[in-house]
Design a protein around this motif. Structure first.
Motif, PDB file in Angstrom:
ATOM      1  N   GLU A 154       7.332  68.689  39.837  1.00  0.00           N
ATOM      2  CA  GLU A 154       8.319  69.288  40.735  1.00  0.00           C
ATOM      3  C   GLU A 154       9.049  70.455  40.083  1.00  0.00           C
ATOM      4  O   GLU A 154       9.323  71.465  40.743  1.00  0.00           O
ATOM      5  CB  GLU A 154       9.299  68.220  41.194  1.00  0.00           C
ATOM      6  CG  GLU A 154       8.644  67.186  42.099  1.00  0.00           C
ATOM      7  CD  GLU A 154       9.612  66.157  42.640  1.00  0.00           C
ATOM      8  OE1 GLU A 154       9.367  65.647  43.746  1.00  0.00           O
ATOM      9  OE2 GLU A 154      10.612  65.856  41.961  1.00  0.00           O
ATOM     10  N   CYS A 317       6.704  59.752  46.227  1.00  0.00           N
ATOM     11  CA  CYS A 317       6.499  61.088  46.775  1.00  0.00           C
ATOM     12  C   CYS A 317       6.835  62.154  45.739  1.00  0.00           C
ATOM     13  O   CYS A 317       7.608  61.924  44.804  1.00  0.00           O
ATOM     14  CB  CYS A 317       7.333  61.298  48.035  1.00  0.00           C
ATOM     15  SG  CYS A 317       9.052  60.780  47.892  1.00  0.00           S
ATOM     16  N   SER A 319       7.285  66.651  45.444  1.00  0.00           N
ATOM     17  CA  SER A 319       7.337  67.933  46.153  1.00  0.00           C
ATOM     18  C   SER A 319       6.661  69.022  45.336  1.00  0.00           C
ATOM     19  O   SER A 319       6.614  68.961  44.104  1.00  0.00           O
ATOM     20  CB  SER A 319       8.786  68.330  46.449  1.00  0.00           C
ATOM     21  OG  SER A 319       9.517  68.512  45.251  1.00  0.00           O
ATOM     22  N   ARG A 322       9.330  74.241  48.017  1.00  0.00           N
ATOM     23  CA  ARG A 322      10.032  73.960  49.270  1.00  0.00           C
ATOM     24  C   ARG A 322       9.105  73.888  50.480  1.00  0.00           C
ATOM     25  O   ARG A 322       9.572  73.636  51.584  1.00  0.00           O
ATOM     26  CB  ARG A 322      11.093  75.041  49.521  1.00  0.00           C
ATOM     27  CG  ARG A 322      12.181  75.158  48.471  1.00  0.00           C
ATOM     28  CD  ARG A 322      13.015  73.897  48.382  1.00  0.00           C
ATOM     29  NE  ARG A 322      12.477  72.926  47.431  1.00  0.00           N
ATOM     30  CZ  ARG A 322      12.598  71.623  47.542  1.00  0.00           C
ATOM     31  NH1 ARG A 322      13.185  71.100  48.588  1.00  0.00           N
ATOM     32  NH2 ARG A 322      12.091  70.822  46.627  1.00  0.00           N
ATOM     33  N   GLY A 325       4.410  68.905  50.060  1.00  0.00           N
ATOM     34  CA  GLY A 325       4.681  67.675  49.322  1.00  0.00           C
ATOM     35  C   GLY A 325       3.556  66.688  49.521  1.00  0.00           C
ATOM     36  O   GLY A 325       2.692  66.857  50.392  1.00  0.00           O
ATOM     37  N   LYS A 347       6.003  67.177  52.832  1.00  0.00           N
ATOM     38  CA  LYS A 347       7.286  67.783  52.474  1.00  0.00           C
ATOM     39  C   LYS A 347       8.428  67.139  53.247  1.00  0.00           C
ATOM     40  O   LYS A 347       9.480  66.815  52.687  1.00  0.00           O
ATOM     41  CB  LYS A 347       7.256  69.289  52.776  1.00  0.00           C
ATOM     42  CG  LYS A 347       8.503  70.027  52.344  1.00  0.00           C
ATOM     43  CD  LYS A 347       8.713  71.314  53.111  1.00  0.00           C
ATOM     44  CE  LYS A 347       9.527  71.023  54.364  1.00  0.00           C
ATOM     45  NZ  LYS A 347      10.087  72.233  54.988  1.00  0.00           N
ATOM     46  N   LYS A 350       9.075  63.653  51.962  1.00  0.00           N
ATOM     47  CA  LYS A 350       9.753  63.729  50.665  1.00  0.00           C
ATOM     48  C   LYS A 350      11.237  64.046  50.868  1.00  0.00           C
ATOM     49  O   LYS A 350      12.118  63.412  50.250  1.00  0.00           O
ATOM     50  CB  LYS A 350       9.095  64.805  49.801  1.00  0.00           C
ATOM     51  CG  LYS A 350       9.928  65.333  48.640  1.00  0.00           C
ATOM     52  CD  LYS A 350      10.117  64.304  47.549  1.00  0.00           C
ATOM     53  CE  LYS A 350      10.851  64.929  46.372  1.00  0.00           C
ATOM     54  NZ  LYS A 350      11.097  63.987  45.276  1.00  0.00           N
ATOM     55  N   GLU A 351      11.540  64.997  51.723  1.00  0.00           N
ATOM     56  CA  GLU A 351      12.936  65.364  51.983  1.00  0.00           C
ATOM     57  C   GLU A 351      13.676  64.202  52.642  1.00  0.00           C
ATOM     58  O   GLU A 351      14.835  63.930  52.313  1.00  0.00           O
ATOM     59  CB  GLU A 351      12.997  66.603  52.873  1.00  0.00           C
ATOM     60  CG  GLU A 351      14.396  67.110  53.164  1.00  0.00           C
ATOM     61  CD  GLU A 351      15.165  67.520  51.925  1.00  0.00           C
ATOM     62  OE1 GLU A 351      16.411  67.471  51.951  1.00  0.00           O
ATOM     63  OE2 GLU A 351      14.515  67.880  50.920  1.00  0.00           O
TER      64      GLU A 351
END
Length: 394
Positions: A154, A317, A319, A322, A325, A347, A350-351
């Motif tokens: 990451e 998870c 990433s 941005r 992911g 993604k 993950k967020e």
């Protein structure tokens, strides 16, 4: 036990905050959280702090339940006999029950030159320092990230997405937890970002200088900034206080998370080693262990027998900047399966996981006892039976 019951929680991370909030279920319990900084740090965001896409802090007033007292200080010693903790700023604090949730950080690297020339990222202060160093370093300067786990991946992705020349040195295989198929996807994402991945035999780092990284196979990689994400370490508070720990310094407990040395001390999160078999480091596990540690304390206060921990791992998870992911599903024994989500879906998941790790704390603060988690019931008991002669019992 008559009168008010004092519970002190050491550490204001995912495990400590969850435990503190859950302990407010009883009106006769006073909870104090001791933490070295005045704000909650969601560690899942530290790579974003390095990259400048998140400030990685949340106010304790947002995540701690009303009535929980916060003391900004560090603890230098636990006196289990006197039931006190010694504060770094002077004085001491007494307790009836203690929750040991001091968290983890990077192990002091033993590679020559790493301590002097490599920058860790496992704590808020370390990530801030690295961020400042990068701001003073031209974007064209070579950056090397050491460690092929989630933090390394990451951090490398975050910086490469900003246009930096990044090399990721795995010292083995990339993303060892990932399923082989998901690992191939990870390599594609990193390649698309421009990250050079160095993995396989001979890729362990043997020395670090101010301008280079040397590998076991004899290669030398140019590196203006070297970032160290490999290894694991915990504070030495437990061992320095005469409490039994495992080889890495985690507090040894039984399966109820109770210290082998004192039933009034329970441990949770990365700094705990139930039966000498610690759970995988993660914010998810820390929150669940924090909740169970609180349940153990509450059971003892009520004169009931605490239950053993039962925890399943549904996923992990990672990433890639941005925009992408990987959300890797796992079976209940915490082994990756060939099912995972990638790209935009990965993604978003993950967020969602990052946001949920904080939301669970907020929910527990408002409704103590509400946090629940998937159970295993088979895998851990099987592991414990396999080493039955070594299982410590409080």
């Amino acid at each position: 036990m008559g009168g008010n019951i004092e519970v002190v929680v050491l550490g204001g991370g995912y495990a400590g905050v969850m435990a503190a909030n859950r302990l407010t279920r009883r009106d006769d319990v006073t909870v104090t959280v001791l933490n070295p900084r005045p704000e909650f740090v969601p560690r899942l965001r530290l790579h974003q702090l390095v990259g400048g896409t998140h400030d990685a802090v949340v106010g304790f007033d947002e995540v701690l339940a009303d009535g929980v007292r916060l003391v900004v200080d560090s603890v230098t010693r636990i006196d289990a006999v006197a039931r006190t903790v010694t504060l770094a700023e002077g004085g001491s604090l007494g307790y009836d029950h203690l929750v040991y949730a001091v968290g983890s950080g990077s192990a002091g690297p033993r590679v020559p030159g790493a301590a002097e020339h490599a920058y860790p990222v496992a704590t808020y202060e370390a990530a801030q320092r690295l961020r400042s160093v990068l701001l003073d370093t031209p974007k064209t300067a070579p950056v090397t990230v050491v460690g092929g786990g989630p933090t390394g991946i990451e951090t490398a992705s975050e910086l490469a997405e900003q246009g930096r020349a990044v090399t990721l040195v795995c010292g083995g295989v990339l993303g060892p937890y990932l399923h082989a198929r998901a690992r191939r996807t990870a390599r594609k994402y990193l390649a698309k970002l421009g990250v050079e991945v160095v993995e396989g035999p001979g890729t362990a780092v043997t020395a670090v200088t101010g301008e280079a990284v040397e590998l076991e196979d004899g290669r030398t990689l140019a590196s203006r900034v070297t970032i160290w994400t490999a290894g694991f370490g915990v504070p030495d508070l437990a061992s320095n206080s005469g409490l039994r720990t495992d080889a890495d310094g985690r507090l040894l407990t039984d399966e109820t998370l109770t210290s082998l040395d004192d039933e009034r001390i329970v441990a949770a999160g990365d700094s705990s080693a139930p039966s000498g078999l610690p759970f995988r480091m993660s914010a998810y596990a820390a929150g669940c262990l924090g909740a169970h540690a609180a349940d153990t304390v509450l059971s003892r206060i009520a004169g009931e027998r605490p239950r053993p921990i039962d925890l399943a791992f549904p996923a992990m998870c990672v990433s890639f900047g941005r925009r992408a992911g990987i959300f890797q599903l796992a079976n209940k024994s915490d082994v990756a399966v060939p099912v995972y989500f990638t790209g935009f879906a990965g993604k978003k998941l993950k967020e969602f996981s990052c946001e949920a790790s904080v939301k669970h704390l907020v929910t527990e603060a408002r409704k103590p006892g509400s946090h629940h988690w998937p159970k295993d019931g088979k895998h851990r008991p099987r592991l414990l039976r396999a080493r039955q002669d070594q299982i410590p019992v409080a």
